[in-house]
Design an enzyme around this catalytic site. Structure first.
Site, PDB file in Angstrom:
ATOM      1  N   GLU A 142      -0.186  -4.257   8.878  1.00  0.00           N
ATOM      2  CA  GLU A 142      -0.152  -4.300   7.408  1.00  0.00           C
ATOM      3  C   GLU A 142      -1.099  -5.411   6.975  1.00  0.00           C
ATOM      4  OE1 GLU A 142       1.669  -2.800   4.475  1.00  0.00           O
ATOM      5  OE2 GLU A 142       0.178  -4.218   3.763  1.00  0.00           O
ATOM      6  N   ASP A 183      -3.098   3.960   0.581  1.00  0.00           N
ATOM      7  CA  ASP A 183      -3.721   3.815  -0.742  1.00  0.00           C
ATOM      8  C   ASP A 183      -4.782   4.897  -0.934  1.00  0.00           C
ATOM      9  OD1 ASP A 183      -2.194   1.568  -1.355  1.00  0.00           O
ATOM     10  OD2 ASP A 183      -3.564   0.246  -0.281  1.00  0.00           O
ATOM     11  N   LYS A 232     -10.847   6.281  -7.358  1.00  0.00           N
ATOM     12  CA  LYS A 232     -12.189   6.239  -7.959  1.00  0.00           C
ATOM     13  C   LYS A 232     -13.238   6.600  -6.915  1.00  0.00           C
ATOM     14  CE  LYS A 232     -11.235   2.913 -11.533  1.00  0.00           C
ATOM     15  NZ  LYS A 232     -11.074   1.501 -11.777  1.00  0.00           N
ATOM     16  N   ASP A 260       0.941  11.517  -1.852  1.00  0.00           N
ATOM     17  CA  ASP A 260       1.290  12.193  -3.104  1.00  0.00           C
ATOM     18  C   ASP A 260       0.021  12.607  -3.837  1.00  0.00           C
ATOM     19  OD1 ASP A 260       0.830   9.293  -3.378  1.00  0.00           O
ATOM     20  OD2 ASP A 260       0.795   9.816  -5.505  1.00  0.00           O
ATOM     21  N   THR A 276      10.464   6.533   2.399  1.00  0.00           N
ATOM     22  CA  THR A 276       9.962   5.178   2.176  1.00  0.00           C
ATOM     23  C   THR A 276      10.122   4.849   0.691  1.00  0.00           C
ATOM     24  OG1 THR A 276       7.719   5.860   1.638  1.00  0.00           O
ATOM     25  CG2 THR A 276       8.222   5.517   3.985  1.00  0.00           C
ATOM     26  N   GLU A 307       7.775   6.946  -1.289  1.00  0.00           N
ATOM     27  CA  GLU A 307       8.206   8.350  -1.315  1.00  0.00           C
ATOM     28  C   GLU A 307       9.292   8.550  -2.382  1.00  0.00           C
ATOM     29  OE1 GLU A 307       9.300   9.948   2.502  1.00  0.00           O
ATOM     30  OE2 GLU A 307      10.417  11.590   1.579  1.00  0.00           O
TER      31      GLU A 307
HETATM   32  C1  LIG Z   1       0.977   2.602  -1.233  1.00  0.00           C
HETATM   33  S1  LIG Z   1       1.607   1.388  -0.133  1.00  0.00           S
HETATM   34  C2  LIG Z   1       2.780   2.324   0.867  1.00  0.00           C
HETATM   35  C3  LIG Z   1       3.793   1.419   1.530  1.00  0.00           C
HETATM   36  C4  LIG Z   1       4.795   2.141   2.444  1.00  0.00           C
HETATM   37  N1  LIG Z   1       4.123   2.809   3.548  1.00  0.00           N
HETATM   38  C5  LIG Z   1       5.638   3.131   1.680  1.00  0.00           C
HETATM   39  O1  LIG Z   1       5.443   4.355   1.858  1.00  0.00           O
HETATM   40  O2  LIG Z   1       6.507   2.685   0.915  1.00  0.00           O
HETATM   41  C6  LIG Z   1       0.245   1.204   1.011  1.00  0.00           C
HETATM   42  C7  LIG Z   1       0.444   0.033   1.958  1.00  0.00           C
HETATM   43  O3  LIG Z   1      -0.547   0.055   2.958  1.00  0.00           O
HETATM   44  C8  LIG Z   1      -1.134  -1.230   3.095  1.00  0.00           C
HETATM   45  N2  LIG Z   1      -2.513  -0.935   3.550  1.00  0.00           N
HETATM   46  C9  LIG Z   1      -3.451  -0.271   2.863  1.00  0.00           C
HETATM   47  N3  LIG Z   1      -4.544  -0.090   3.604  1.00  0.00           N
HETATM   48  C10 LIG Z   1      -4.287  -0.645   4.816  1.00  0.00           C
HETATM   49  C11 LIG Z   1      -5.041  -0.773   6.011  1.00  0.00           C
HETATM   50  N4  LIG Z   1      -6.278  -0.290   6.109  1.00  0.00           N
HETATM   51  N5  LIG Z   1      -4.456  -1.383   7.060  1.00  0.00           N
HETATM   52  C12 LIG Z   1      -3.192  -1.889   6.953  1.00  0.00           C
HETATM   53  N6  LIG Z   1      -2.446  -1.802   5.818  1.00  0.00           N
HETATM   54  C13 LIG Z   1      -2.987  -1.182   4.783  1.00  0.00           C
HETATM   55  C14 LIG Z   1      -0.996  -1.887   1.741  1.00  0.00           C
HETATM   56  O4  LIG Z   1      -0.990  -3.291   1.823  1.00  0.00           O
HETATM   57  C15 LIG Z   1       0.374  -1.334   1.298  1.00  0.00           C
HETATM   58  O5  LIG Z   1       1.443  -2.122   1.769  1.00  0.00           O
END
Ligand SMILES: C[S@@+](CC[C@H](N)C(=O)[O-])C[C@H]1O[C@@H](n2cnc3c(N)ncnc32)[C@H](O)[C@@H]1O
Length: 215
Positions: free
Chosen positions: A68, A118, A122, A154, A191, A194
């Site tokens: 993370e 994520d 954009k 999503d 999660t 989710e």
């Molecule tokens: C939209 S959140 C989803 C969090 C969790 N997986 C959930 O479903 O509730 C995306 C998470 O991925 C982490 N993240 C995004 N890109 C990442 C990467 N390349 N490597 C590690 N973590 C990443 C962000 O810091 C964030 O905590």
């Protein structure tokens, strides 16, 4: 008023640094109670850590590694984990790309979970997306034969790109066939994201691909 972050770890601290992994190796980092060779279960972007902790309870014999890149989320999950009985999880403050490309041996990963990465909606930010063909190729090499990669999103546009990236690797087969993805997966712990997106009525996509077992 914003709550201040607590830095103390109320029990064992299961965080490891990238350099520690490079220097000592996973065999030294995980306790001797896990079966050898280590079989890894990986979660990239574990957020609040609840899914990672649930996986570690379900598959007690596996070496669970969470990557993370949010320092705050790693710290909060380390605090949560310290209050559990679990000793089969390690947390890394690093990107998923680094974990997969540089820190895990080939053919060692039983399962890799990527929940709601994520989407970078954009156009000019799309290159920041995690699920790209190059990353999928690196990941496919780290999966053991029969090992699986699970991705949830999503985001409709990202879902198309994820499907194309996963389908681009000749080592991977779609475990949801004849569907491309499922809308819900029973027996899966939801999660935080989710639950949020489902409550908002967003369309969810759950992909599962497996590395082919040679005949
Ligand atoms: C939209 S959140 C989803 C969090 C969790 N997986 C959930 O479903 O509730 C995306 C998470 O991925 C982490 N993240 C995004 N890109 C990442 C990467 N390349 N490597 C590690 N973590 C990443 C962000 O810091 C964030 O905590």
């Amino acid at each position: 008023m914003a709550r201040s972050l607590k830095y103390d770890i109320p029990g064992p601290d299961w965080r490891v640094a990238e350099d520690e992994v490079r220097e000592k190796g996973w065999e030294a980092i995980f306790g001797s109670e896990l079966v050898r060779p280590l079989r890894f279960v990986v979660e990239i972007g574990f957020g609040n850590g609840d899914f990672l902790i649930d996986c570690a309870r379900r598959e007690a014999d596996a070496a669970h590694v969470g990557a993370e890149y949010s320092r705050k989320r790693v710290l909060k999950t380390a605090r949560k984990l310290a209050r559990t009985e679990l000793a089969n999880v390690r947390l890394l403050l690093c990107t998923g790309e680094t974990l997969i490309r540089e820190l895990l041996p080939e053919a060692s990963v039983r399962a890799c979970w990527i929940n709601f990465p994520d989407p970078w909606p954009k156009k000019r930010h799309r290159r920041r997306r995690l699920l790209k063909p190059e990353f999928v190729h690196d990941l496919a090499l780290r999966l053991e034969p029969g090992g699986s990669v699970h991705v949830a999103t999503d985001h409709v546009d990202y879902a198309e790109a994820i499907d194309a990236a996963l389908a681009s690797d000749p080592r991977l087969v779609n475990a949801c066939a004849p569907e491309r993805f499922l809308r819900a997966v029973p027996d899966r712990m939801p999660t935080r994201y989710e639950r949020e997106w489902r409550a908002e009525g967003r369309p969810l996509h759950f992909f599962e691909y497996r590395r082919e077992v040679p005949h």
